[in-house]
Design a protein around this motif. Structure first.
Motif, PDB file in Angstrom:
ATOM      1  N   SER A 294     -13.315   8.836  -0.971  1.00 40.48           N
ATOM      2  CA  SER A 294     -12.420   8.275   0.055  1.00 40.48           C
ATOM      3  C   SER A 294     -10.994   8.787  -0.129  1.00 40.48           C
ATOM      4  CB  SER A 294     -12.470   6.753   0.032  1.00 40.48           C
ATOM      5  OG  SER A 294     -12.230   6.240  -1.257  1.00 40.48           O
ATOM      6  N   HIS A 295     -10.589   9.056  -1.359  1.00 44.59           N
ATOM      7  CA  HIS A 295      -9.279   9.662  -1.625  1.00 44.59           C
ATOM      8  C   HIS A 295      -9.224  11.038  -0.956  1.00 44.59           C
ATOM      9  CE1 HIS A 295      -5.824  11.201  -3.943  1.00 44.59           C
ATOM     10  NE2 HIS A 295      -6.589  12.231  -4.260  1.00 44.59           N
ATOM     11  N   GLU A 296     -10.262  11.836  -1.135  1.00 49.86           N
ATOM     12  CA  GLU A 296     -10.323  13.171  -0.533  1.00 49.86           C
ATOM     13  C   GLU A 296     -10.337  13.089   0.992  1.00 49.86           C
ATOM     14  OE1 GLU A 296     -13.826  14.746  -2.375  1.00 49.86           O
ATOM     15  OE2 GLU A 296     -12.752  15.333  -4.195  1.00 49.86           O
ATOM     16  N   ALA A 297     -11.093  12.138   1.529  1.00 52.01           N
ATOM     17  CA  ALA A 297     -11.159  11.975   2.985  1.00 52.01           C
ATOM     18  C   ALA A 297      -9.809  11.549   3.552  1.00 52.01           C
ATOM     19  CB  ALA A 297     -12.236  10.958   3.348  1.00 52.01           C
ATOM     20  N   ALA A 298      -9.120  10.651   2.869  1.00 54.38           N
ATOM     21  CA  ALA A 298      -7.788  10.222   3.319  1.00 54.38           C
ATOM     22  C   ALA A 298      -6.808  11.389   3.297  1.00 54.38           C
ATOM     23  CB  ALA A 298      -7.281   9.073   2.452  1.00 54.38           C
ATOM     24  N   MET A 299      -6.906  12.245   2.276  1.00 54.01           N
ATOM     25  CA  MET A 299      -6.031  13.425   2.211  1.00 54.01           C
ATOM     26  C   MET A 299      -6.265  14.336   3.412  1.00 54.01           C
ATOM     27  SD  MET A 299      -5.561  14.743  -1.726  1.00 54.01           S
ATOM     28  CE  MET A 299      -7.127  15.575  -1.738  1.00 54.01           C
ATOM     29  N   LEU A 300      -7.528  14.625   3.706  1.00 55.02           N
ATOM     30  CA  LEU A 300      -7.847  15.506   4.828  1.00 55.02           C
ATOM     31  C   LEU A 300      -7.383  14.894   6.145  1.00 55.02           C
ATOM     32  CD1 LEU A 300      -9.251  18.170   5.710  1.00 55.02           C
ATOM     33  CD2 LEU A 300     -11.277  16.768   6.142  1.00 55.02           C
ATOM     34  N   ALA A 301      -7.630  13.616   6.315  1.00 58.35           N
ATOM     35  CA  ALA A 301      -7.219  12.942   7.556  1.00 58.35           C
ATOM     36  C   ALA A 301      -5.702  13.014   7.728  1.00 58.35           C
ATOM     37  CB  ALA A 301      -7.693  11.497   7.547  1.00 58.35           C
ATOM     38  N   ALA A 302      -4.969  12.775   6.660  1.00 58.83           N
ATOM     39  CA  ALA A 302      -3.507  12.815   6.727  1.00 58.83           C
ATOM     40  C   ALA A 302      -3.012  14.213   7.097  1.00 58.83           C
ATOM     41  CB  ALA A 302      -2.906  12.364   5.402  1.00 58.83           C
ATOM     42  N   GLN A 303      -3.699  15.229   6.615  1.00 54.64           N
ATOM     43  CA  GLN A 303      -3.328  16.618   6.937  1.00 54.64           C
ATOM     44  C   GLN A 303      -3.602  16.964   8.393  1.00 54.64           C
ATOM     45  OE1 GLN A 303      -5.722  18.781   4.139  1.00 54.64           O
ATOM     46  NE2 GLN A 303      -4.378  18.322   2.404  1.00 54.64           N
TER      47      GLN A 303
ATOM     48  N   ALA B  60       0.831  -1.208   0.000  1.00 50.86           N
ATOM     49  CA  ALA B  60       0.000   0.000   0.000  1.00 50.86           C
ATOM     50  C   ALA B  60       0.864   1.256   0.000  1.00 50.86           C
ATOM     51  CB  ALA B  60      -0.922  -0.009   1.217  1.00 50.86           C
ATOM     52  N   ARG B  61       1.936   1.235   0.764  1.00 49.94           N
ATOM     53  CA  ARG B  61       2.850   2.386   0.814  1.00 49.94           C
ATOM     54  C   ARG B  61       3.601   2.547  -0.508  1.00 49.94           C
ATOM     55  NH1 ARG B  61       3.935   0.139   6.437  1.00 49.94           N
ATOM     56  NH2 ARG B  61       2.491   1.356   7.725  1.00 49.94           N
ATOM     57  N   GLU B  62       3.935   1.434  -1.150  1.00 50.28           N
ATOM     58  CA  GLU B  62       4.568   1.507  -2.473  1.00 50.28           C
ATOM     59  C   GLU B  62       3.623   2.153  -3.484  1.00 50.28           C
ATOM     60  OE1 GLU B  62       5.907  -2.416  -3.629  1.00 50.28           O
ATOM     61  OE2 GLU B  62       7.245  -2.557  -1.880  1.00 50.28           O
ATOM     62  N   ARG B  63       2.336   1.821  -3.403  1.00 48.03           N
ATOM     63  CA  ARG B  63       1.342   2.446  -4.288  1.00 48.03           C
ATOM     64  C   ARG B  63       1.308   3.953  -4.049  1.00 48.03           C
ATOM     65  NH1 ARG B  63      -2.518  -2.084  -2.619  1.00 48.03           N
ATOM     66  NH2 ARG B  63      -2.240  -3.646  -4.241  1.00 48.03           N
ATOM     67  N   ALA B  64       1.419   4.357  -2.796  1.00 48.76           N
ATOM     68  CA  ALA B  64       1.419   5.798  -2.472  1.00 48.76           C
ATOM     69  C   ALA B  64       2.598   6.491  -3.126  1.00 48.76           C
ATOM     70  CB  ALA B  64       1.442   6.002  -0.962  1.00 48.76           C
ATOM     71  N   LEU B  65       3.757   5.867  -3.077  1.00 47.63           N
ATOM     72  CA  LEU B  65       4.937   6.453  -3.710  1.00 47.63           C
ATOM     73  C   LEU B  65       4.782   6.489  -5.230  1.00 47.63           C
ATOM     74  CD1 LEU B  65       7.786   4.827  -1.589  1.00 47.63           C
ATOM     75  CD2 LEU B  65       6.986   7.202  -1.504  1.00 47.63           C
ATOM     76  N   ASP B  66       4.300   5.401  -5.805  1.00 46.77           N
ATOM     77  CA  ASP B  66       4.132   5.322  -7.257  1.00 46.77           C
ATOM     78  C   ASP B  66       3.140   6.364  -7.777  1.00 46.77           C
ATOM     79  OD1 ASP B  66       5.890   3.191  -7.309  1.00 46.77           O
ATOM     80  OD2 ASP B  66       4.315   1.659  -7.516  1.00 46.77           O
ATOM     81  N   GLU B  67       2.099   6.598  -7.016  1.00 43.58           N
ATOM     82  CA  GLU B  67       1.031   7.518  -7.427  1.00 43.58           C
ATOM     83  C   GLU B  67       1.192   8.913  -6.824  1.00 43.58           C
ATOM     84  OE1 GLU B  67      -1.341   6.762  -9.694  1.00 43.58           O
ATOM     85  OE2 GLU B  67      -0.360   4.811  -9.920  1.00 43.58           O
ATOM     86  N   ASN B  68       2.247   9.108  -6.028  1.00 40.97           N
ATOM     87  CA  ASN B  68       2.481  10.386  -5.349  1.00 40.97           C
ATOM     88  C   ASN B  68       1.270  10.814  -4.508  1.00 40.97           C
ATOM     89  OD1 ASN B  68       4.146  12.523  -4.657  1.00 40.97           O
ATOM     90  ND2 ASN B  68       3.372  13.817  -6.310  1.00 40.97           N
ATOM     91  N   LEU B  69       0.766   9.877  -3.725  1.00 38.48           N
ATOM     92  CA  LEU B  69      -0.404  10.132  -2.892  1.00 38.48           C
ATOM     93  C   LEU B  69      -0.011  10.929  -1.650  1.00 38.48           C
ATOM     94  CD1 LEU B  69      -2.100   6.610  -3.039  1.00 38.48           C
ATOM     95  CD2 LEU B  69      -2.661   8.647  -4.387  1.00 38.48           C
ATOM     96  N   PRO B  70      -0.862  11.844  -1.210  1.00 37.12           N
ATOM     97  CA  PRO B  70      -0.565  12.654  -0.025  1.00 37.12           C
ATOM     98  C   PRO B  70      -0.991  11.997   1.291  1.00 37.12           C
ATOM     99  CG  PRO B  70      -2.526  13.476  -1.086  1.00 37.12           C
ATOM    100  CD  PRO B  70      -2.036  12.326  -1.930  1.00 37.12           C
ATOM    101  N   TYR B  71      -1.142  10.692   1.292  1.00 36.21           N
ATOM    102  CA  TYR B  71      -1.483   9.924   2.491  1.00 36.21           C
ATOM    103  C   TYR B  71      -0.713   8.618   2.428  1.00 36.21           C
ATOM    104  CZ  TYR B  71      -4.999   8.566  -0.988  1.00 36.21           C
ATOM    105  OH  TYR B  71      -5.638   8.185  -2.142  1.00 36.21           O
TER     106      TYR B  71
END
Length: 150
Positions: free
Chosen positions: A102-111, A11-22
């Motif tokens: 859920s992408h938007e919610a994860a971004m807000l939660a991470a912030q 899951a963390r590798e996917r975040a790096l590959d997609e440049n996810l902010p969470y």
């Protein structure tokens, strides 16, 4: 390495590959495996009340609307509701219909201090098929994972 640790690493590798902010992204099957394996995992369903009522829910998921039907206005209390229901130290798996809200919610939660915020890819109903129908191509329901009508 445990299955849960492998899933989180992927899951963390996917975040790096997609440049996810969470923290990362998991498939529905991976989300269910994490939920079953680790005591500090919470599934947060951010769909609307109408979706919960008419489409179904994941058992024991926290239900917090990201947007409210029918106008689809943002829930101004989302963050306070999240904080009242889910400890920021938990692994939080955000779920919606097709993984956009859920992408938007994860971004807000991470912030706001949720260091282990993940998006559940494909969502509860998944993508539309050739007939513009959801729930058949991919997603939580299509994967045969547990769900109920409330």
């Amino acid at each position: 390495m445990s299955q849960a640790a492998q899933i989180l690493e992927l899951a963390r590798e996917r975040a790096l590959d997609e440049n996810l902010p969470y923290s990362g992204a998991v498939t529905p099957a991976e989300a269910w495996a994490l939920y079953q394996a680790l005591p500090n995992v919470r599934i947060v369903d951010v769909r609307t009340r109408a979706e919960w009522q008419f489409v179904g829910i994941v058992p024991d998921a926290e239900l917090i609307e990201w947007k409210s039907y029918p106008l689809m206005n943002l829930n101004p209390d989302f963050l306070s509701q999240l904080k009242s229901k889910v400890d920021p130290e938990c692994i939080v798996l955000f779920l919606c219909r097709s993984a956009y809200r859920s992408h938007e919610a994860a971004m807000l939660a991470a912030q706001h201090g949720y260091s282990e915020a993940y998006n559940v890819l494909e969502g509860f109903e998944g993508e539309k098929d050739a007939h513009q129908q959801r729930g058949r191509l991919n997603g939580w329901k299509s994967a045969g994972l547990p769900w109920v009508n409330p």
